[in-house]
Design a protein around this motif. Sequence first.
Motif, short mmCIF file in Angstrom:
data_model
loop_
_atom_site.label_atom_id
_atom_site.label_comp_id
_atom_site.label_asym_id
_atom_site.label_seq_id
_atom_site.Cartn_x
_atom_site.Cartn_y
_atom_site.Cartn_z
N LEU A 52 36.26 -21.70 35.20
CA LEU A 52 36.11 -20.45 34.45
C LEU A 52 34.87 -20.51 33.57
N GLY A 53 33.96 -19.57 33.76
CA GLY A 53 32.72 -19.55 33.00
C GLY A 53 32.86 -18.79 31.69
N ASN A 54 31.85 -18.90 30.87
CA ASN A 54 31.80 -18.16 29.60
C ASN A 54 31.65 -16.67 29.84
N ALA A 55 32.01 -15.88 28.85
CA ALA A 55 31.65 -14.47 28.86
C ALA A 55 30.13 -14.36 28.85
N GLN A 56 29.59 -13.38 29.54
CA GLN A 56 28.15 -13.20 29.64
C GLN A 56 27.67 -12.14 28.65
N PRO A 57 27.03 -12.54 27.56
CA PRO A 57 26.59 -11.56 26.56
C PRO A 57 25.62 -10.55 27.15
N ARG A 58 25.79 -9.30 26.81
CA ARG A 58 24.90 -8.24 27.24
C ARG A 58 24.89 -7.15 26.18
N TYR A 59 23.86 -6.32 26.22
CA TYR A 59 23.79 -5.23 25.25
C TYR A 59 24.86 -4.19 25.58
N GLU A 60 25.59 -3.78 24.56
CA GLU A 60 26.56 -2.70 24.70
C GLU A 60 26.34 -1.74 23.53
N ALA A 61 26.18 -0.47 23.85
CA ALA A 61 25.92 0.54 22.82
C ALA A 61 27.06 0.58 21.81
N PRO A 62 26.73 0.83 20.53
CA PRO A 62 27.78 0.92 19.50
C PRO A 62 28.84 1.95 19.87
N ARG A 63 30.07 1.64 19.55
CA ARG A 63 31.19 2.54 19.85
C ARG A 63 32.02 2.75 18.60
N GLY A 137 34.31 -30.81 19.61
CA GLY A 137 32.95 -30.41 19.92
C GLY A 137 32.79 -29.44 21.08
N ARG A 138 33.88 -29.05 21.73
CA ARG A 138 33.77 -28.11 22.85
C ARG A 138 33.45 -26.71 22.35
N SER A 139 32.65 -25.98 23.16
CA SER A 139 32.28 -24.61 22.79
C SER A 139 32.53 -23.67 23.96
N VAL A 140 32.87 -22.42 23.64
CA VAL A 140 32.98 -21.36 24.64
C VAL A 140 32.32 -20.11 24.08
N ILE A 141 31.97 -19.20 24.97
CA ILE A 141 31.47 -17.89 24.57
C ILE A 141 32.51 -16.86 24.99
N VAL A 142 32.91 -16.02 24.04
CA VAL A 142 33.95 -15.03 24.31
C VAL A 142 33.44 -13.63 23.99
N ARG A 143 34.07 -12.66 24.61
CA ARG A 143 33.81 -11.25 24.29
C ARG A 143 34.90 -10.80 23.32
N LEU A 191 21.87 -16.13 18.13
CA LEU A 191 23.13 -16.80 17.84
C LEU A 191 23.13 -17.13 16.36
N ALA A 192 23.99 -16.46 15.59
CA ALA A 192 24.01 -16.62 14.14
C ALA A 192 22.62 -16.42 13.55
N GLY A 193 21.87 -15.47 14.10
CA GLY A 193 20.55 -15.15 13.60
C GLY A 193 19.41 -15.96 14.18
N GLN A 194 19.70 -16.95 15.06
CA GLN A 194 18.68 -17.80 15.66
C GLN A 194 18.45 -17.41 17.13
N PRO A 195 17.23 -17.59 17.66
CA PRO A 195 16.96 -17.24 19.06
C PRO A 195 17.95 -17.93 20.00
N PHE A 196 18.43 -17.19 20.99
CA PHE A 196 19.44 -17.69 21.91
C PHE A 196 19.25 -17.00 23.25
N SER A 197 19.62 -17.70 24.34
CA SER A 197 19.42 -17.12 25.66
C SER A 197 20.71 -16.85 26.40
N GLY A 198 21.84 -17.25 25.85
CA GLY A 198 23.12 -16.92 26.45
C GLY A 198 23.63 -17.96 27.43
N ASP A 199 24.91 -18.32 27.30
CA ASP A 199 25.62 -19.19 28.23
C ASP A 199 24.95 -20.52 28.46
N GLY A 200 24.26 -21.03 27.44
CA GLY A 200 23.71 -22.37 27.54
C GLY A 200 22.37 -22.47 28.25
#
Length: 297
Positions: A52-63, A137-143, A191-200
């Motif tokens: 099972l992979g991480n959630a894939q961050p993407r732009y989503e318009a404000p709702r 120390g394990r990390s995951v990305i969630v929506r 990521l917390a205000g720092q440059p990030f590319s998503g999913d490692g």
Amino acid sequence: MTQSPFSLLVIIVTAFVISGCASSPTPEKDHSSRYTISQDRAPDGDFDVSGLGNAQPRYEAPRSAGNKSPYTVWGKQYSVMASNDGYVERGTASWYGEKFHGHKTSNGEVFDMYEMSAAHKSLRIPGYARVTNLDNGRSVIVRVNDRGPFHGDRLIDLSYAAAKKLGYQGKGTARVEVAAITVKQDGTMTLAGQPFSGDGEPVPVEKVADLAEEKGGATSLFVQLGSFSSRNPAEVLLDKARDVIENPMRVRAVDTASGRFHRVQVGPFSNPDEARKAQARLESRGFGQTILLTDSH
């Protein structure tokens, strides 16, 4: 006793608002008839999360759905953030599973305990976050698409799948750090205000070089393995890195608007090729959430 239509409506609305507030293994009793089981639980069988992979961050318009602010649950008032950008916080994570599986989340989506999702009291939804188990120390990305948990001092409720990926589904709770991932319309992330590319995936070295020029010509590169609000888990991660690579490394304490953070970084590297090789080696040995940064970050 026959309940009035108004009373039934209040029960239904209340149940919808707190849909994400349960946690395992002993959530508060739900007095509504919305759910078919009274106590939350894990699914039957041994659900395999290895693929099972991480959630894939993407732009989503404000709702507006799920973002009413302030809102009140069980007599307590909560506020939703104007922006998730720069958010980092440490606290207790719980999880929710079969009781809520197939029911609507606070923003009207359907909760799936087998997906990488989460509930949070104040992050704007939908949003994304990296959650790190501070004990292993394990990390995951969630929506993040739900509200909760509204129990004591718990910070976030993860889906059963995400909790199992972090290794705490058997205990019910874990000490975690939650760092928001924000995505702009052009696809760039922080990521917390720092440059990030998503999913490692590593930040393209060309972008890092551009950032270095903008910051006044600093060219030293570092491979960052993690960022923690306390020093102890950072030192643990540093020791693990020393077992697989011989490059210089450090725990760098950085003061930000959200508090002090301890960043585990390997380097410095004077050229992009060396940084890429070190990053590839680290990722091949299980350090899957690395990013490339300049010394100025």
